[in-house]
Design a protein around this motif. Sequence first.
Motif, PDB file in Angstrom:
ATOM      1  N   GLY A  50       8.630 -85.958 -28.716  1.00 37.40           N
ATOM      2  CA  GLY A  50       7.988 -85.735 -27.430  1.00 37.40           C
ATOM      3  C   GLY A  50       8.539 -86.599 -26.305  1.00 37.40           C
ATOM      4  O   GLY A  50       7.886 -86.777 -25.284  1.00 37.40           O
ATOM      5  N   VAL A  51       9.747 -87.147 -26.500  1.00 38.77           N
ATOM      6  CA  VAL A  51      10.422 -87.964 -25.486  1.00 38.77           C
ATOM      7  C   VAL A  51      11.883 -87.550 -25.437  1.00 38.77           C
ATOM      8  O   VAL A  51      12.389 -86.875 -26.339  1.00 38.77           O
ATOM      9  CB  VAL A  51      10.323 -89.486 -25.797  1.00 38.77           C
ATOM     10  N   ILE A  52      12.569 -87.951 -24.388  1.00 35.81           N
ATOM     11  CA  ILE A  52      14.011 -87.713 -24.295  1.00 35.81           C
ATOM     12  C   ILE A  52      14.703 -88.877 -24.978  1.00 35.81           C
ATOM     13  O   ILE A  52      14.565 -90.026 -24.555  1.00 35.81           O
ATOM     14  CB  ILE A  52      14.475 -87.587 -22.834  1.00 35.81           C
ATOM     15  N   THR A  53      15.422 -88.588 -26.033  1.00 38.37           N
ATOM     16  CA  THR A  53      16.155 -89.598 -26.778  1.00 38.37           C
ATOM     17  C   THR A  53      17.647 -89.466 -26.456  1.00 38.37           C
ATOM     18  O   THR A  53      18.077 -88.485 -25.840  1.00 38.37           O
ATOM     19  CB  THR A  53      15.973 -89.411 -28.291  1.00 38.37           C
ATOM     20  N   PHE A  54      18.416 -90.435 -26.913  1.00 44.34           N
ATOM     21  CA  PHE A  54      19.866 -90.346 -26.763  1.00 44.34           C
ATOM     22  C   PHE A  54      20.365 -89.034 -27.358  1.00 44.34           C
ATOM     23  O   PHE A  54      21.123 -88.296 -26.730  1.00 44.34           O
ATOM     24  CB  PHE A  54      20.550 -91.542 -27.457  1.00 44.34           C
ATOM     25  N   GLU A  55      19.917 -88.734 -28.578  1.00 44.55           N
ATOM     26  CA  GLU A  55      20.381 -87.537 -29.280  1.00 44.55           C
ATOM     27  C   GLU A  55      19.955 -86.252 -28.562  1.00 44.55           C
ATOM     28  O   GLU A  55      20.749 -85.323 -28.419  1.00 44.55           O
ATOM     29  CB  GLU A  55      19.864 -87.523 -30.724  1.00 44.55           C
ATOM     30  N   SER A  56      18.697 -86.205 -28.110  1.00 42.24           N
ATOM     31  CA  SER A  56      18.238 -84.971 -27.451  1.00 42.24           C
ATOM     32  C   SER A  56      18.921 -84.781 -26.098  1.00 42.24           C
ATOM     33  O   SER A  56      19.253 -83.656 -25.728  1.00 42.24           O
ATOM     34  CB  SER A  56      16.711 -84.969 -27.291  1.00 42.24           C
ATOM     35  N   LEU A  57      19.156 -85.874 -25.377  1.00 37.64           N
ATOM     36  CA  LEU A  57      19.851 -85.754 -24.100  1.00 37.64           C
ATOM     37  C   LEU A  57      21.303 -85.356 -24.311  1.00 37.64           C
ATOM     38  O   LEU A  57      21.825 -84.484 -23.617  1.00 37.64           O
ATOM     39  CB  LEU A  57      19.772 -87.063 -23.304  1.00 37.64           C
ATOM     40  N   ARG A  58      21.938 -85.942 -25.292  1.00 39.02           N
ATOM     41  CA  ARG A  58      23.338 -85.610 -25.615  1.00 39.02           C
ATOM     42  C   ARG A  58      23.446 -84.117 -25.949  1.00 39.02           C
ATOM     43  O   ARG A  58      24.273 -83.398 -25.419  1.00 39.02           O
ATOM     44  CB  ARG A  58      23.797 -86.494 -26.780  1.00 39.02           C
ATOM     45  N   ARG A  59      22.577 -83.645 -26.813  1.00 33.50           N
ATOM     46  CA  ARG A  59      22.600 -82.250 -27.257  1.00 33.50           C
ATOM     47  C   ARG A  59      22.232 -81.288 -26.123  1.00 33.50           C
ATOM     48  O   ARG A  59      22.931 -80.311 -25.870  1.00 33.50           O
ATOM     49  CB  ARG A  59      21.632 -82.091 -28.438  1.00 33.50           C
ATOM     50  N   ASN A  60      21.150 -81.574 -25.418  1.00 30.25           N
ATOM     51  CA  ASN A  60      20.639 -80.645 -24.417  1.00 30.25           C
ATOM     52  C   ASN A  60      21.367 -80.714 -23.089  1.00 30.25           C
ATOM     53  O   ASN A  60      21.388 -79.743 -22.346  1.00 30.25           O
ATOM     54  CB  ASN A  60      19.139 -80.858 -24.226  1.00 30.25           C
ATOM     55  N   VAL A  75      25.487 -91.122 -21.353  1.00 27.81           N
ATOM     56  CA  VAL A  75      24.153 -90.756 -21.846  1.00 27.81           C
ATOM     57  C   VAL A  75      23.295 -92.003 -22.014  1.00 27.81           C
ATOM     58  O   VAL A  75      22.128 -92.033 -21.601  1.00 27.81           O
ATOM     59  CB  VAL A  75      24.250 -89.951 -23.159  1.00 27.81           C
ATOM     60  N   ARG A  76      23.852 -93.058 -22.598  1.00 28.07           N
ATOM     61  CA  ARG A  76      23.105 -94.317 -22.755  1.00 28.07           C
ATOM     62  C   ARG A  76      22.681 -94.874 -21.398  1.00 28.07           C
ATOM     63  O   ARG A  76      21.564 -95.370 -21.232  1.00 28.07           O
ATOM     64  CB  ARG A  76      23.941 -95.353 -23.498  1.00 28.07           C
ATOM     65  N   SER A  77      23.572 -94.800 -20.422  1.00 26.78           N
ATOM     66  CA  SER A  77      23.258 -95.300 -19.080  1.00 26.78           C
ATOM     67  C   SER A  77      22.129 -94.503 -18.442  1.00 26.78           C
ATOM     68  O   SER A  77      21.265 -95.074 -17.759  1.00 26.78           O
ATOM     69  CB  SER A  77      24.489 -95.241 -18.180  1.00 26.78           C
ATOM     70  N   MET A  78      22.132 -93.197 -18.649  1.00 28.83           N
ATOM     71  CA  MET A  78      21.078 -92.356 -18.096  1.00 28.83           C
ATOM     72  C   MET A  78      19.716 -92.729 -18.692  1.00 28.83           C
ATOM     73  O   MET A  78      18.726 -92.833 -17.967  1.00 28.83           O
ATOM     74  CB  MET A  78      21.395 -90.879 -18.349  1.00 28.83           C
ATOM     75  N   ILE A  79      19.678 -92.937 -20.001  1.00 27.83           N
ATOM     76  CA  ILE A  79      18.433 -93.327 -20.658  1.00 27.83           C
ATOM     77  C   ILE A  79      18.003 -94.702 -20.162  1.00 27.83           C
ATOM     78  O   ILE A  79      16.845 -94.911 -19.772  1.00 27.83           O
ATOM     79  CB  ILE A  79      18.596 -93.345 -22.191  1.00 27.83           C
ATOM     80  N   LYS A  80      18.933 -95.635 -20.133  1.00 32.09           N
ATOM     81  CA  LYS A  80      18.614 -97.013 -19.733  1.00 32.09           C
ATOM     82  C   LYS A  80      18.090 -97.085 -18.302  1.00 32.09           C
ATOM     83  O   LYS A  80      17.181 -97.870 -18.002  1.00 32.09           O
ATOM     84  CB  LYS A  80      19.857 -97.892 -19.884  1.00 32.09           C
ATOM     85  N   GLU A  81      18.631 -96.271 -17.402  1.00 36.00           N
ATOM     86  CA  GLU A  81      18.235 -96.279 -15.996  1.00 36.00           C
ATOM     87  C   GLU A  81      16.740 -96.010 -15.809  1.00 36.00           C
ATOM     88  O   GLU A  81      16.106 -96.575 -14.930  1.00 36.00           O
ATOM     89  CB  GLU A  81      19.042 -95.235 -15.218  1.00 36.00           C
ATOM     90  N   GLY A  82      16.177 -95.150 -16.645  1.00 37.63           N
ATOM     91  CA  GLY A  82      14.773 -94.790 -16.463  1.00 37.63           C
ATOM     92  C   GLY A  82      13.819 -95.353 -17.490  1.00 37.63           C
ATOM     93  O   GLY A  82      12.606 -95.165 -17.389  1.00 37.63           O
ATOM     94  N   ASP A  83      14.330 -96.075 -18.474  1.00 38.67           N
ATOM     95  CA  ASP A  83      13.512 -96.547 -19.608  1.00 38.67           C
ATOM     96  C   ASP A  83      12.758 -97.825 -19.246  1.00 38.67           C
ATOM     97  O   ASP A  83      13.162 -98.922 -19.591  1.00 38.67           O
ATOM     98  CB  ASP A  83      14.427 -96.774 -20.814  1.00 38.67           C
TER      99      ASP A  83
END
Length: 125
Positions: A50-60, A75-83
């Motif tokens: 129910g969250v955006i993970t590295f794997e789900s963002l990479r895939r989607n 992808v890691r930077s995108m997650i880190k920016e909003g986490d």
Amino acid sequence: MASPNSPTRPTRQNPSFHDFLPAMAGKLGGEGLIGELCNGFELLMDRERGVITFESLRRNAAAVLGLGDLTDEDVRSMIKEGDFDCDGALNQMEFCVLMFRLSPELMEASRCLVTEAIEEEYARF
């Protein structure tokens, strides 16, 4: 969805993009925009967690957004920016806040609204 050579799609070669969020906000209103952001979140999230993970963002990002050329570091930077809670994933609120933060026009409009509200409060005293 933006085509691979569209100016709305940032790449290393073309880092500029057109910010569509203000136009969407104007057309849909605040609640409508939040609803659309929530729909976008659901497209990118890991269904089990129910969250955006590295794997789900990479895939989607590749499948849904056509951003298959993103590196793992992108992808890691995108997650880190909003986490904000540092759990390594984006919940729905973090995603929506990130989308607003990445929109210069919406951020400026928000600053103006906050400034006006503060000025109105001080004017009462």
